[in-house]
Write a protein that holds these residues in place. Structure first.
Motif, PDB file in Angstrom:
ATOM      1  N   SER A 165       0.826  -1.196   0.000  1.00 43.76           N
ATOM      2  CA  SER A 165       0.000   0.000   0.000  1.00 43.76           C
ATOM      3  C   SER A 165       0.864   1.251   0.000  1.00 43.76           C
ATOM      4  O   SER A 165       1.763   1.399   0.827  1.00 43.76           O
ATOM      5  N   SER A 166       0.613   2.154  -0.949  1.00 43.64           N
ATOM      6  CA  SER A 166       1.347   3.428  -1.058  1.00 43.64           C
ATOM      7  C   SER A 166       2.864   3.230  -1.053  1.00 43.64           C
ATOM      8  O   SER A 166       3.602   4.054  -0.522  1.00 43.64           O
ATOM      9  N   ASN A 167       3.310   2.109  -1.644  1.00 44.54           N
ATOM     10  CA  ASN A 167       4.755   1.839  -1.839  1.00 44.54           C
ATOM     11  C   ASN A 167       5.505   1.734  -0.518  1.00 44.54           C
ATOM     12  O   ASN A 167       6.705   2.029  -0.464  1.00 44.54           O
ATOM     13  N   ARG A 168       4.815   1.290   0.543  1.00 43.43           N
ATOM     14  CA  ARG A 168       5.422   1.317   1.878  1.00 43.43           C
ATOM     15  C   ARG A 168       6.308   0.119   2.179  1.00 43.43           C
ATOM     16  O   ARG A 168       7.025   0.125   3.184  1.00 43.43           O
ATOM     17  N   THR A 169       6.267  -0.911   1.336  1.00 42.72           N
ATOM     18  CA  THR A 169       7.127  -2.076   1.551  1.00 42.72           C
ATOM     19  C   THR A 169       8.317  -1.997   0.611  1.00 42.72           C
ATOM     20  O   THR A 169       8.163  -2.044  -0.615  1.00 42.72           O
ATOM     21  N   LEU A 170       9.508  -1.874   1.178  1.00 46.09           N
ATOM     22  CA  LEU A 170      10.747  -1.761   0.402  1.00 46.09           C
ATOM     23  C   LEU A 170      11.479  -3.097   0.431  1.00 46.09           C
ATOM     24  O   LEU A 170      11.724  -3.652   1.525  1.00 46.09           O
ATOM     25  N   THR A 171      11.797  -3.629  -0.734  1.00 43.54           N
ATOM     26  CA  THR A 171      12.716  -4.763  -0.818  1.00 43.54           C
ATOM     27  C   THR A 171      14.119  -4.207  -0.870  1.00 43.54           C
ATOM     28  O   THR A 171      14.413  -3.324  -1.683  1.00 43.54           O
ATOM     29  N   VAL A 172      14.998  -4.704   0.018  1.00 40.78           N
ATOM     30  CA  VAL A 172      16.320  -4.102   0.153  1.00 40.78           C
ATOM     31  C   VAL A 172      17.408  -5.169   0.174  1.00 40.78           C
ATOM     32  O   VAL A 172      17.156  -6.355   0.407  1.00 40.78           O
ATOM     33  N   PHE A 173      18.629  -4.720  -0.070  1.00 42.59           N
ATOM     34  CA  PHE A 173      19.835  -5.544   0.053  1.00 42.59           C
ATOM     35  C   PHE A 173      20.888  -4.728   0.789  1.00 42.59           C
ATOM     36  O   PHE A 173      21.079  -3.555   0.465  1.00 42.59           O
TER      37      PHE A 173
END
Length: 417
Positions: A164-172
């Motif tokens: 929702s609203s780009n709130r989940t970030l996949t990160v490294f």
């Protein structure tokens, strides 16, 4: 008589206050450039030289010999090569992009309420929109103030936005699992650079580059290559060995002096580490690539000049459109690369180069959100691993993916402030 040694020679540069060229007049180095300031530049070599076309007489004479020859207009041509390190070549990247390094983006709990981190490789905010705030795919971000100390000061690279609203970030790299924390600051580390989308945002820049030989008699010899534009680069990322960089240069003239350097007090060389491709991350088609044996990435802006009558220099050095391309070499593991080539599949590339293995090591991160393979060669050779060589062209991203910049290429440098 002393003979100049390459190990003692110094390469330095300085940016002109104005990037404009006057069509019928060379810049005055004393006033338009100035001898103070400048920057010593790390290098492996510089091939800059003053060139001219010779025009021998075409007359046919009784003596059957050529008795006169004249030089045409002069120009500076060559490149500057080095081992790739952060910060060192930031000005030259900026000139090739004709863009401007963008300042870092920052957010807090006031923007996002809370942040929950998961060892599966995600960071989830409870409110707000990190894309609307200015965060983008390919940005390195770092937290302070989190309750889990191991999550603070780590440079996490944003790989994708979701939820929702780009709130989940996949990160490294993947963070340490931590429940929703309501006291934190999250900051993009360093600055980012993209190719401008609008003509009005393109910036012309010009430089002077100096080769100074201090070991020659009389105080040393300098060659000052004036009113130079930078028009692209070549990046080399081998599986083993240091990453390399080369910037293409073309200018208008060369001045010389034999009583010391032109630049009297340039800043010393940067002291950042050198990249190799052992540490970091390479993602192709959204997945980590484990079998890549080498990569090149080039931007070619085809610097050109056109002679004008009755003057000994070009009126302008023209910078043409940015053509970004490269080559991937990888070990043969299946048919995906061949299918991508045959089907003209558009894929993405993201590479993180690090100067070490610490959680906050200096880095450059390159994103090409849209590339297409133009070949996929795999000749049978030898008895060991078989190698695929795939050439690609990068294109401007014109899709609507969350947080993906509308550019052909983006570079982030964590050392820039």
């Amino acid at each position: 008589m002393s003979i100049g040694e390459g190990v003692q020679a110094r390469l330095a540069y300085k940016k002109y206050a104005s990037g404009a060229m006057i069509e019928n007049q060379l810049a005055n180095s004393g006033t338009d450039l100035g001898a103070t300031g400048g920057q010593v530049l790390r290098r492996t070599q510089s091939t800059l030289e003053l060139k001219s076309n010779q025009n021998p007489s075409a007359e046919v004479r009784e003596d059957q010999q050529v008795v006169d020859s004249r030089n045409g207009p002069y120009w500076v041509d060559g490149s500057i090569s080095g081992e790739w390190s952060p910060e060192t070549y930031a000005d030259l990247f900026e000139a090739s992009f004709r863009g401007t390094w963008a300042a870092a983006v920052t957010g807090t709990e006031a923007d996002f309420t809370s942040a929950a981190l998961d060892s599966a490789g995600t960071i989830t905010f409870a409110a707000g929109d990190p894309v609307a705030k200015g965060f983008r795919v390919g940005y390195p971000i770092s937290f302070t103030g989190l309750a889990t100390a191991g999550n603070n000061g780590v440079n996490f690279v944003i790989l994708a936005f979701g939820g929702s609203s780009n709130r989940t970030l996949t990160v490294f790299p993947a963070p340490i699992t931590e429940s929703a924390d309501t006291a934190f600051t999250v900051t993009q580390v360093g600055k980012s650079l993209i190719l401008p989308k609008r003509q009005v945002d393109n910036v012309n820049r010009k430089f002077a580059f100096e080769h100074f030989h201090p070991d020659l008699a009389g105080g040393g010899l300098y060659k000052l290559f004036t009113e130079c534009r930078v028009g692209g680069f070549k990046l080399g990322m081998p599986a083993e060995g240091n990453c390399t960089i080369e910037h293409m240069v073309r200018g208008r003239f060369m001045e010389t002096g034999s009583a010391g350097a032109f630049f009297t007090d340039p800043d010393p060389e940067t002291d950042t580490g050198i990249f190799n491709a052992v540490n970091g991350l390479l993602r192709v088609h959204g997945s980590a690539a484990a079998v890549v044996t080498g990569m090149t990435l080039d931007m070619d802006r085809q610097l050109t000049g056109t002679a004008a009558a009755f003057q000994k220099f070009f009126p302008e050095v023209h910078v043409q459109k940015a053509k970004v391309s490269g080559t991937l070499t990888l070990q043969l593991t299946g048919g995906t690369t061949f299918d991508d080539f045959k089907n003209e599949t558009e894929i993405d590339f993201l590479g993180q180069l690090l100067t070490g293995s610490s959680a906050n090591a200096d880095s450059n991160i390159i994103l090409c959100p849209r590339i297409k393979f133009g070949s996929a060669g795999n000749p049978l050779q030898g008895e060991a691993a078989q190698i695929v060589t795939a050439n690609f062209t990068a294109l401007r991203y014109v899709g609507s993916g969350a947080g993906i910049p509308s550019t052909t290429i983006q570079i982030c440098d964590t050392t820039l402030v």
